[in-house]
Scaffold this active site. Structure first.
Site, PDB file in Angstrom:
ATOM      1  CD  GLU A  49      -2.221  -1.670   2.666  1.00 55.75           C
ATOM      2  OE1 GLU A  49      -2.001  -0.900   3.607  1.00 55.75           O
ATOM      3  OE2 GLU A  49      -2.716  -2.805   2.800  1.00 55.75           O
ATOM      4  CG  LEU A  78      -6.407  -0.150   3.741  1.00 49.51           C
ATOM      5  CD1 LEU A  78      -4.968   0.079   4.151  1.00 49.51           C
ATOM      6  CD2 LEU A  78      -7.285   0.996   4.250  1.00 49.51           C
ATOM      7  CD  GLU A  80      -3.534  -4.442   5.771  1.00 50.60           C
ATOM      8  OE1 GLU A  80      -4.714  -4.864   5.699  1.00 50.60           O
ATOM      9  OE2 GLU A  80      -3.260  -3.265   6.021  1.00 50.60           O
ATOM     10  CG  PHE A 103       2.605   0.775  11.097  1.00 47.71           C
ATOM     11  CD1 PHE A 103       3.663   1.294  11.841  1.00 47.71           C
ATOM     12  CD2 PHE A 103       1.956   1.588  10.187  1.00 47.71           C
ATOM     13  CE1 PHE A 103       4.064   2.613  11.671  1.00 47.71           C
ATOM     14  CE2 PHE A 103       2.351   2.908  10.010  1.00 47.71           C
ATOM     15  CZ  PHE A 103       3.396   3.426  10.763  1.00 47.71           C
ATOM     16  CG  HIS A 149       0.406   2.702  13.965  1.00 38.35           C
ATOM     17  ND1 HIS A 149      -0.933   2.647  14.277  1.00 38.35           N
ATOM     18  CD2 HIS A 149       0.472   3.211  12.706  1.00 38.35           C
ATOM     19  CE1 HIS A 149      -1.645   3.121  13.265  1.00 38.35           C
ATOM     20  NE2 HIS A 149      -0.825   3.463  12.301  1.00 38.35           N
TER      21      HIS A 149
END
Length: 345
Positions: A49, A78, A80, A103, A149
């Site tokens: 992304e 978006l 994963e 992340f 994150h």
């Protein structure tokens, strides 16, 4: 798109012998590794992304879209799970995809793809279909981000047979380990400590090189106690060793570099010699990788120990927000206190 075969050219072989060095930070070293592997092997592809025009969240892939085009450096939705699933399919078709997760806290939607497919395909097909892909992701705390994150769940990945897990602690290792990961025949999760991205620079050879997966490094020699760490915790370990030296305590620091495969021989040799050990990681304590290291030490060099093995870790809680981040992460003071405790026995 069809995968291409590749053999090193004469110019590549000549380049590999150069000793030209540049002082790079972790971002620049990883970017250089990706650029050189894209140039070396037409089967290497980047997916993720915002990695193309945006250059990635931390600008690790900056400039690569312009050099190699959208067929080699691909922005993905978006999603994963879709990105890693696409990577698995490309790897089975003969490519060497490198998939970026923004992340580590966002890797959970892709875990099923990693655990149920990427890690198992070689075994499932009795060796006929390896999955030569890399999943890169920033991980760990220290940059005051919002929730999801700062995760550092390397033990979850290490507990999955079929996956290799790599964590560099400096720019030199980051470049060499990533090159080795891209050329590896099996899926590798490459964890990049976020707070080290631009923390310091180090001399890095301009030519391509590999740092072998599964080879730990003695980053500092010592005789009284062994501190074992990886990733960003290497900074705390080395600073604690320096401080301990001022107190007359000689600390050996071992950088694991690869979680899987793990170089237990280097760890055990060091601990058997010093007789004391401290394991440092920022992941939660319970069932963290430190527990596995303590078990390995107890199983193989128990009679050499002069004191119980200490663990300095994060806490068994969700990684906190910015105001409490520094209380969660292992500090130099906590590592130094653990080193002192091993000498009190």
């Amino acid at each position: 798109m069809t995968p291409e075969t590749h053999a090193p050219s004469a110019s590549e072989a000549a380049a590999a012998t150069t000793t030209q060095l540049a002082r790079l930070n972790l971002v620049q070293a990883i970017n250089q590794a990706l650029e050189q592997e894209l140039a070396r092997d037409a089967n290497v592809l980047l997916l993720g992304e915002d990695i193309g025009r945006g250059g990635g969240v931390f600008r690790v892939t900056e400039g690569l879209l312009a050099k190699f085009g959208p067929d080699r450096v691909m922005d993905t939705p978006l999603a994963e799970s879709g990105g890693v699933g696409l990577g698995i399919g490309l790897a089975l078709a003969g490519f060497r995809p490198v998939v970026e997760i923004q992340f580590m806290g966002f890797i959970y939607p892709a875990v099923n793809q990693l655990f149920a497919h990427a890690a198992r395909y070689r075994n499932r097909t009795r060796g006929r279909y390896p999955v030569p892909m890399v999943v890169r992701t920033p991980y760990g705390g220290g940059i005051h981000p919002p929730e999801h994150h700062s995760e550092s769940y390397e033990a979850m990945l290490a507990n999955t047979p079929g996956l290799k897990v790599v964590v560099p602690s400096n720019p030199y290792d980051a470049k060499g380990l990533l090159v080795a990961a891209i050329r590896d025949p099996d899926p590798v999760v490459f964890l990049e400590p976020t707070r080290l991205y631009r923390a310091f620079r180090q001399e890095v050879p301009a030519a391509s090189y590999e740092v072998p997966l599964g080879a730990a490094k003695v980053a500092r020699s010592g005789t009284d106690v062994t501190v074992i760490a990886w990733g960003s915790m290497m900074q705390e370990a080395l600073k604690a060793a320096e401080a301990a030296g001022l107190e007359g305590i000689s600390v050996e620091v071992v950088d694991l570099r690869s979680i899987v495969p793990m170089d237990t021989a280097t760890v055990l040799t060091s601990v058997a010699r010093t007789g004391r050990a401290v394991v440092v990681h920022e992941a939660p304590r319970t069932c963290g990788l430190g527990a596995e290291l303590v078990a390995q030490i107890n199983e193989h060099v128990l009679l050499d120990l002069l004191a119980p093995v200490e663990r300095v870790t994060g806490f068994d809680t969700v990684f906190p927000g910015a105001p409490l981040e520094n209380h969660y992460l292992p500090s130099v003071e906590r590592v130094l206190a653990a080193v002192r405790r091993t000498l009190e026995e």
